[in-house]
Enzyme design. Structure first.
Site, mmCIF file in Angstrom:
data_model
loop_
_atom_site.group_PDB
_atom_site.id
_atom_site.type_symbol
_atom_site.label_atom_id
_atom_site.label_comp_id
_atom_site.label_asym_id
_atom_site.label_seq_id
_atom_site.Cartn_x
_atom_site.Cartn_y
_atom_site.Cartn_z
ATOM 1 N N ARG A 50 0.821 -1.229 0.000
ATOM 2 C CA ARG A 50 0.000 0.000 0.000
ATOM 3 C C ARG A 50 0.845 1.266 0.000
ATOM 4 O O ARG A 50 0.381 2.344 -0.373
ATOM 5 C CB ARG A 50 -0.980 0.022 1.188
ATOM 6 C CG ARG A 50 -1.844 1.275 1.149
ATOM 7 C CD ARG A 50 -2.897 1.378 2.218
ATOM 8 N NE ARG A 50 -2.494 0.932 3.520
ATOM 9 C CZ ARG A 50 -1.729 1.634 4.361
ATOM 10 N NH1 ARG A 50 -1.263 2.820 4.022
ATOM 11 N NH2 ARG A 50 -1.431 1.139 5.542
ATOM 12 N N TYR A 104 -13.287 14.072 -19.383
ATOM 13 C CA TYR A 104 -13.721 12.681 -19.239
ATOM 14 C C TYR A 104 -14.880 12.649 -18.219
ATOM 15 O O TYR A 104 -14.814 13.322 -17.182
ATOM 16 C CB TYR A 104 -12.538 11.817 -18.768
ATOM 17 C CG TYR A 104 -12.980 10.493 -18.240
ATOM 18 C CD1 TYR A 104 -13.619 9.575 -19.074
ATOM 19 C CD2 TYR A 104 -12.809 10.155 -16.902
ATOM 20 C CE1 TYR A 104 -14.076 8.358 -18.587
ATOM 21 C CE2 TYR A 104 -13.251 8.940 -16.409
ATOM 22 C CZ TYR A 104 -13.889 8.053 -17.250
ATOM 23 O OH TYR A 104 -14.343 6.851 -16.763
ATOM 24 N N ASP A 176 -4.518 15.878 -17.873
ATOM 25 C CA ASP A 176 -4.763 14.456 -18.108
ATOM 26 C C ASP A 176 -4.242 14.164 -19.516
ATOM 27 O O ASP A 176 -4.829 14.588 -20.513
ATOM 28 C CB ASP A 176 -6.273 14.187 -17.989
ATOM 29 C CG ASP A 176 -6.641 12.731 -18.251
ATOM 30 O OD1 ASP A 176 -5.871 12.033 -18.947
ATOM 31 O OD2 ASP A 176 -7.705 12.297 -17.783
ATOM 32 N N LYS A 201 -5.324 2.716 -20.456
ATOM 33 C CA LYS A 201 -5.487 2.928 -21.904
ATOM 34 C C LYS A 201 -4.154 2.659 -22.623
ATOM 35 O O LYS A 201 -3.680 1.548 -22.608
ATOM 36 C CB LYS A 201 -6.013 4.335 -22.172
ATOM 37 C CG LYS A 201 -7.064 4.819 -21.180
ATOM 38 C CD LYS A 201 -8.342 4.021 -21.200
ATOM 39 C CE LYS A 201 -9.387 4.714 -20.341
ATOM 40 N NZ LYS A 201 -10.291 3.862 -19.633
HETATM 41 N N1 PLP Z 1 -9.035 10.053 -18.092
HETATM 42 C C1 PLP Z 1 -9.501 9.741 -19.312
HETATM 43 C C2 PLP Z 1 -9.225 10.670 -20.447
HETATM 44 C C3 PLP Z 1 -10.250 8.575 -19.497
HETATM 45 O O1 PLP Z 1 -10.708 8.282 -20.724
HETATM 46 C C4 PLP Z 1 -10.504 7.732 -18.386
HETATM 47 C C5 PLP Z 1 -11.290 6.488 -18.523
HETATM 48 O O2 PLP Z 1 -11.901 6.208 -19.527
HETATM 49 C C6 PLP Z 1 -10.019 8.106 -17.137
HETATM 50 C C7 PLP Z 1 -9.282 9.259 -17.029
HETATM 51 C C8 PLP Z 1 -10.266 7.255 -15.922
HETATM 52 O O3 PLP Z 1 -9.406 6.160 -15.941
HETATM 53 P P1 PLP Z 1 -9.682 4.769 -15.205
HETATM 54 O O4 PLP Z 1 -10.857 4.138 -15.859
HETATM 55 O O5 PLP Z 1 -8.392 4.028 -15.404
HETATM 56 O O6 PLP Z 1 -9.947 5.073 -13.773
#
Ligand code: PLP
Length: 385
Positions: A50, A104, A176, A201
């Site tokens: 952790r 997102y 992001d 991703k």
């Molecule tokens: N940021 C983007 C651009 C995303 O497309 C996603 C998920 O689809 C996330 C963050 C969140 O990621 P996670 O599903 O790994 O928690």
């Protein structure tokens, strides 16, 4: 590891242990929750899964930092763990921040629904147009938050202006960078303070784990690590292993996804049953000039509208044979989804339409198959509607 090495080389060699464990060429999985005490004085240094410091975590941290030329990095149990922990490391009750209006869906909900409950306020801005940003500033404003390529409309925001505005107003700038991946954009080189990823991703790329990443200066990443140690969003060593293995092929996957998606976008743009295509590599994209200037590749995503209604869009999706109807993105296989039904279903119709996301919009995550085969599949599915 030299900063001068190409990213392809760093993906394979950066962060790897200098003395290989048991001479193993591949990094073994350290499936041990705790480790023998060896004199650690600080709580955060105690070796425990952790606390994000097993050999599997450390190798990933070093590799991620090298890829985006950061001082330090952190892996997390999901992209949302990276985003929520990073934001909550620097924002607390009474604070205010600015964020791009079309994020997102999970991040948008976190900001809109969870943060107000703990007294953190946000004003949404159009990060592609800096004209109204100053009016939204307050004495409590601490941070500005954007995405490199927006989902699902695939716009490239005015990232230079975001960094300049943050510096002028003493704000932290977080981005992001999931859709670009470190291959196409390295935010710290452009002045951002923290780069965040859903490693689920492109970084992992094989649609078999959920993971996140935070990359930045040692000072900022240490703050996030300590918060993550308390929040508990550690990545399991098995998932660390898979992410590590997946990352090694990021450059060859991403190059193929960059070129496949552009070929698909160009095909769709000429099709009579398609009325609008979003892809930053198309000359018709309002983001094209900015994308050319800022990015090393346009990414693997395409979204488009067909001449038809939601039923036609769903019929088209069910006619596809290679594309799998599933949310998420960035894996080796091509996926198709209707954002209003998946990633953006948490937003109301009004919120979606204000963000320009029609309910019939279709989004493709392009994989590494042969572009010709993907185009044949899209063509036959369009013909049937
Ligand atoms: N940021 C983007 C651009 C995303 O497309 C996603 C998920 O689809 C996330 C963050 C969140 O990621 P996670 O599903 O790994 O928690």
């Amino acid at each position: 590891m030299s900063d001068q090495q190409k990213i392809d080389t760093k993906l394979i060699h950066a962060g790897e242990p200098k003395v290989r464990y048991g001479d193993a060429v591949s990094m073994p999985i350290f499936q041990s929750s705790t480790f023998e005490y060896s004199g650690q004085k600080d709580y955060h240094d105690i070796k425990y899964i952790r606390l994000n410091n097993t050999p599997n975590h450390i190798v990933l941290h070093k590799k991620l930092a090298a890829l985006e030329n950061g001082e330090d990095a952190l892996v997390t149990s999901s992209g949302m763990a990276a985003i929520s922990t990073a934001l909550l490391s620097f924002l607390s009750s009474g604070d205010h921040f600015l964020a791009h209006e079309s994020l997102y869906g999970g991040t948008h909900d976190l900001i809109n629904k969870d943060f107000p409950e703990i007294g953190i306020e946000c004003d949404f801005i159009d990060a592609a147009d800096s004209s109204g940003w100053s009016e939204k500033l307050r004495s409590e404003t601490k941070l500005i938050y954007v995405e490199t390529i927006t989902n699902p409309l695939l716009n490239v925001l005015d990232l230079k202006a975001v960094v300049n505005f943050a510096k002028e107003n003493n704000l932290l700038s977080f981005i992001d960078n999931t859709f670009a991946s470190p291959l196409n954009y390295r935010p710290l080189e452009h002045g951002f303070d923290l780069s965040l990823h859903s490693a689920t991703k492109y970084l992992n790329g094989h649609t078999d784990i959920v993971a996140g990443a935070v990359i930045g200066s040692e000072e900022l990443v240490t703050k996030v690590r300590h918060k993550l140690n308390h929040f508990g969003g550690a990545l399991d060593p098995n998932a660390c292993f898979l992410m590590h293995r997946g990352m090694k092929t990021l450059s060859i996957r991403m190059e193929r996804q960059n070129s496949n998606s552009l070929a698909v976008a160009k095909f769709l743009e000429t099709h009579e049953k398609v009325c609008k295509v979003n892809h930053p590599g198309l000359e018709s994209s309002t983001s094209h000039t900015r994308a050319q200037e800022l990015l090393d590749g346009y990414g693997g995503m395409v979204s488009f509208e067909i001449n038809g209604n939601i039923d036609d869009a769903d019929k088209f999706i069910s006619n596809l044979t290679l594309f799998i109807n599933a949310p998420s993105l960035g894996g080796v296989e091509s996926l198709v989804t209707r954002p209003a039904q998946s990633s953006h279903s948490g937003m109301s119709i009004e919120e979606r339409s204000a963000a320009g996301i029609k309910d019939e919009l279709i989004r493709l995550s392009i994989g590494i198959e042969a572009a010709e085969d993907l185009i044949v599949d899209l063509e036959q599915a369009l013909e049937i509607i």
